[in-house]
Design a protein around this motif. Structure first.
Motif, PDB file in Angstrom:
ATOM      1  N   VAL A   1      -7.157  -3.817  -5.055  1.00 36.73           N
ATOM      2  CA  VAL A   1      -8.487  -3.902  -5.959  1.00 36.73           C
ATOM      3  C   VAL A   1      -7.401  -4.012  -7.102  1.00 36.73           C
ATOM      4  O   VAL A   1      -6.851  -3.366  -7.851  1.00 36.73           O
ATOM      5  CB  VAL A   1      -8.972  -2.730  -6.086  1.00 36.73           C
ATOM      6  CG1 VAL A   1      -9.642  -2.476  -7.339  1.00 36.73           C
ATOM      7  CG2 VAL A   1      -9.508  -1.910  -4.399  1.00 36.73           C
TER       8      VAL A   1
ATOM      9  N   ALA B   1       0.582  -1.139   0.297  1.00 41.41           N
ATOM     10  CA  ALA B   1       0.258   0.018  -0.212  1.00 41.41           C
ATOM     11  C   ALA B   1       0.754   1.063  -0.003  1.00 41.41           C
ATOM     12  O   ALA B   1       0.497   2.238  -0.329  1.00 41.41           O
ATOM     13  CB  ALA B   1      -1.137   0.217   0.971  1.00 41.41           C
TER      14      ALA B   1
ATOM     15  N   ARG C   1      -4.759   0.872 -14.300  1.00 42.19           N
ATOM     16  CA  ARG C   1      -4.256   0.776 -13.161  1.00 42.19           C
ATOM     17  C   ARG C   1      -3.619   1.967 -14.119  1.00 42.19           C
ATOM     18  O   ARG C   1      -2.859   1.477 -14.336  1.00 42.19           O
ATOM     19  CB  ARG C   1      -3.884   0.147 -12.676  1.00 42.19           C
ATOM     20  CG  ARG C   1      -2.906   0.427 -11.205  1.00 42.19           C
ATOM     21  CD  ARG C   1      -2.717  -0.830 -10.579  1.00 42.19           C
ATOM     22  NE  ARG C   1      -3.090  -1.058  -9.477  1.00 42.19           N
ATOM     23  CZ  ARG C   1      -3.417  -0.150  -8.332  1.00 42.19           C
ATOM     24  NH1 ARG C   1      -3.352   0.627  -7.255  1.00 42.19           N
ATOM     25  NH2 ARG C   1      -5.149  -0.912  -7.784  1.00 42.19           N
TER      26      ARG C   1
ATOM     27  N   ASP D   1      -7.767  -3.595 -11.076  1.00 44.26           N
ATOM     28  CA  ASP D   1      -8.398  -2.553 -11.819  1.00 44.26           C
ATOM     29  C   ASP D   1      -6.682  -2.561 -12.757  1.00 44.26           C
ATOM     30  O   ASP D   1      -6.297  -1.921 -13.108  1.00 44.26           O
ATOM     31  CB  ASP D   1      -7.853  -1.571 -10.419  1.00 44.26           C
ATOM     32  CG  ASP D   1      -7.701   0.152 -11.420  1.00 44.26           C
ATOM     33  OD1 ASP D   1      -8.205  -0.125 -12.913  1.00 44.26           O
ATOM     34  OD2 ASP D   1      -6.908   1.460 -11.145  1.00 44.26           O
TER      35      ASP D   1
ATOM     36  N   ASP E   1      -5.351   1.308  -3.174  1.00 43.50           N
ATOM     37  CA  ASP E   1      -5.806   0.649  -3.665  1.00 43.50           C
ATOM     38  C   ASP E   1      -5.604  -0.513  -4.026  1.00 43.50           C
ATOM     39  O   ASP E   1      -6.249  -1.394  -4.700  1.00 43.50           O
ATOM     40  CB  ASP E   1      -7.157   0.713  -4.648  1.00 43.50           C
ATOM     41  CG  ASP E   1      -8.016   1.934  -3.517  1.00 43.50           C
ATOM     42  OD1 ASP E   1      -7.980   2.066  -2.562  1.00 43.50           O
ATOM     43  OD2 ASP E   1      -8.510   2.978  -4.593  1.00 43.50           O
TER      44      ASP E   1
END
Ligand code: HEM
Length: 380
Positions: free
Chosen positions: A309, A301, A314, A311, A306
């Protein structure tokens, strides 16, 4: 393992792991520390102890050290500089249309059958066919190369292990013969570039070429296979991302890196310290094993908003699925991204309704994150 990775990153990012009676090792779980290890080969050696967990035998090690993955600078630098001549963006770019053809063939055959094993029928043959294309092997040799490579890759899996070195020697002599042919009659392909003298007069001899082709068969196959099958699994687990892709194909640009971040097809690489050093607040003496956990760094992190997640849009995506930078950074990263991008492009176009059709089987390994079997339904 995700909770455990998160706890380690938080509380004990460079964790001393001691097995009873064993030498133990240091588990590195933060993105920044993995980059540090990758970028300091003068302290964290690939040559000294090998890069695989568990330990290889001395015999395996001495065989492996012919490959650049197990070398340190300056030896590694000169091997890699010869290889880089062949792996230029132009040479790799030339493969895109072939890769698309291969994907259409594989997906078309699967569509006609309706139910297939995505691993055996699409994810496994794709990278193998691409490597055949890459080295300029005629298509009638594909099956042979497929068999040898599978024997090589499976050598560590009890289900496939035969302990038989014959496929290694057959692949070596095949590649050497290919090198000899291209030296005599060069073409505009990678093997011709590798065996021809470069500006500094050096070139690969037959043995070096054979070893390199073997490395490609090992490094380029199971990794890409797992990115493809793990990527599809990620879409099954996140159907909203699949719908997003169907609606907006411009996401194909960022998709490959997110798939590699999410799946982390390679789990660990190991180094051995050549000197006393400090990492993440820990003092590590010389001669210790240091293991990088790529999946953990890829969910850090501190680097990824996120992080948990999936994605596909990204951007930026500074993942370390291809390694944490430094001299060993994946030689095939550009090619692998292209394979993943074109595969999902073709799937989105021709098999938008692809769906799981039974339980998957996972390979037991702490080195690669691998699905052995993945039944899917498509076109029905
Ligand atoms: C090295 C991952 C595909 C060829 C590596 C490393 C990783 C990696 C983690 C080690 C980096 C380090 O130690 O710092 C992957 C993944 C792939 C993939 C996740 C697919 C998604 C490929 C392909 C090829 C390839 C398609 C070639 C056709 C290599 C080679 C090395 C390497 C030759 C050794 C480089 C060196 O030691 O200098 N890869 N790889 N890889 N990879 Fe890949």
């Amino acid at each position: 393992p995700w909770d455990r990775y998160a706890r380690l990153r938080e509380d004990d990012p460079v964790h001393r792991h001691a097995e009873p009676g064993g030498p133990g090792f240091w588990a590195v779980t933060r993105h920044a520390d993995i980059q540090h290890v990758s970028r300091h080969p003068e302290v964290f050696s690939s040559h000294a102890g090998g890069i695989m967990v568990p330990d290889a035998t001395e015999e395996q090690l001495s065989r492996n050290r012919l490959m650049m993955l197990f070398q340190d600078p300056p030896e590694h630098t000169s091997t890699r500089s010869v290889v880089n001549r062949g792996f230029t963006p132009r040479m790799i770019g030339k493969l895109e249309d072939h890769i698309r053809e291969i994907c259409h063939d594989l997906v078309g055959t699967a569509l006609a059958r309706g139910s297939v094993d995505f691993v055996a029928d699409i994810a496994a043959p794709l990278p193998l066919y691409v490597i055949c294309e890459l080295i300029g092997a005629p298509s009638e040799d594909r099956e042979k190369i497929f068999t040898w490579s599978n024997a090589l890759i499976g050598a560590d899996d009890p289900e496939f292990a035969t302990g038989d070195l014959t496929p290694i020697f057959e692949l070596l002599s095949y590649a050497s013969a290919l090198g000899a042919r291209r030296r005599a009659e060069p073409r505009d392909d990678i093997v011709s570039k590798l065996v021809a003298p470069g500006e500094d007069g050096t070139s690969m001899d037959d043995l070096a070429l054979g070893v390199f082709v073997m490395l490609l068969a090992v490094a380029g196959n199971e990794t890409t296979r797992n990115a493809a099958s793990g990527g599809l699994q990620a879409f099954f687990d996140h159907p909203e991302q699949w719908r997003r892709l169907l609606e907006d194909r411009s996401l194909l640009r960022t998709l490959p890196d997110e798939v590699v971040r999410w799946v982390s097809p390679v789990i660990t690489m190991r180094r051995t310290t050549l000197a006393d050093t400090e990492l993440g607040g820990q003092k590590i003496p010389a001669g210790e094993k240091v293991v990088m956990y790529y999946p953990s760094g890829n969910r850090d992190a501190a680097v990824f908003p996120d992080a948990d997640v999936f994605d596909i849009g990204r951007d930026p995506n500074p993942h370390i699925g291809f390694g944490g930078g430094g001299p060993h950074f994946c030689l095939g990263a550009h090619l692998a991204r292209m394979e993943v991008r074109v595969l999902f492009e073709v799937l989105a176009e021709r098999a938008p309704d692809i769906a799981p059709a039974g339980p998957t089987r996972r390979l037991r390994s702490n080195f690669v994150n691998s699905l052995k079997e993945m039944p899917v339904r498509m076109g029905g």
